[in-house]
Scaffold this motif. Structure first.
Motif, PDB file in Angstrom:
ATOM      1  N   GLU A  53       0.838  -1.212   0.000  1.00 24.73           N
ATOM      2  CA  GLU A  53       0.000   0.000   0.000  1.00 24.73           C
ATOM      3  C   GLU A  53       0.868   1.255   0.000  1.00 24.73           C
ATOM      4  N   TRP A  54       1.934   1.234   0.793  1.00 21.58           N
ATOM      5  CA  TRP A  54       2.825   2.394   0.853  1.00 21.58           C
ATOM      6  C   TRP A  54       3.497   2.620  -0.502  1.00 21.58           C
ATOM      7  N   ALA A  55       3.959   1.539  -1.125  1.00 17.02           N
ATOM      8  CA  ALA A  55       4.598   1.664  -2.445  1.00 17.02           C
ATOM      9  C   ALA A  55       3.622   2.247  -3.462  1.00 17.02           C
ATOM     10  N   ALA A  56       2.371   1.823  -3.423  1.00 19.67           N
ATOM     11  CA  ALA A  56       1.361   2.346  -4.346  1.00 19.67           C
ATOM     12  C   ALA A  56       1.081   3.822  -4.068  1.00 19.67           C
ATOM     13  N   VAL A  58       3.175   6.070  -2.682  1.00 21.33           N
ATOM     14  CA  VAL A  58       4.348   6.840  -3.107  1.00 21.33           C
ATOM     15  C   VAL A  58       4.383   6.951  -4.632  1.00 21.33           C
ATOM     16  N   ALA A  59       4.102   5.854  -5.329  1.00 18.80           N
ATOM     17  CA  ALA A  59       4.075   5.879  -6.799  1.00 18.80           C
ATOM     18  C   ALA A  59       3.007   6.845  -7.290  1.00 18.80           C
ATOM     19  N   GLY A  60       1.835   6.835  -6.665  1.00 12.91           N
ATOM     20  CA  GLY A  60       0.768   7.742  -7.054  1.00 12.91           C
ATOM     21  C   GLY A  60       1.129   9.204  -6.849  1.00 12.91           C
ATOM     22  N   LYS A  62       4.220  10.431  -6.830  1.00 12.46           N
ATOM     23  CA  LYS A  62       5.233  10.759  -7.839  1.00 12.46           C
ATOM     24  C   LYS A  62       4.621  10.957  -9.224  1.00 12.46           C
ATOM     25  N   ASP A  63       3.562  10.195  -9.527  1.00  6.36           N
ATOM     26  CA  ASP A  63       2.903  10.295 -10.833  1.00  6.36           C
ATOM     27  C   ASP A  63       1.899  11.436 -10.920  1.00  6.36           C
ATOM     28  N   GLU A  65      -1.007  11.672  -9.288  1.00  7.32           N
ATOM     29  CA  GLU A  65      -2.385  11.210  -9.208  1.00  7.32           C
ATOM     30  C   GLU A  65      -3.235  12.025  -8.245  1.00  7.32           C
TER      31      GLU A  65
END
Length: 67
Positions: A53-56, A58-60, A62-63, A65
């Motif tokens: 969940e944390w990786a998702a 952080v990715a969001g 950065k993107d 979202e």
């Protein structure tokens, strides 16, 4: 996630924190997850994320979202 693990966690603020008290703090958890709390109210409930969940999240961020 137990209250004892959250109580023993090492909490940190971002180096880019504005310093005005409107900050969140993050703690790394033993299972690779993260916990987040309001720095002004550290005794209030925390948000707890699994490693995935944390990786998702952080990715969001950065993107863009959540912009």
């Amino acid at each position: 996630m137990g209250d004892q693990e959250l109580a023993a966690a090492t909490w940190r603020k971002s180096r880019s924190s504005a310093g005005n008290g409107n900050c969140v703090e993050v703690a790394c958890l033993g299972d690779g997850g993260r916990a987040v709390r309001d720095s002004k109210s550290p005794d209030r409930p925390k948000l707890v994320f699994t490693a995935g969940e944390w990786a998702a999240l952080v990715a969001g961020v950065k993107d863009g979202e959540f912009d």
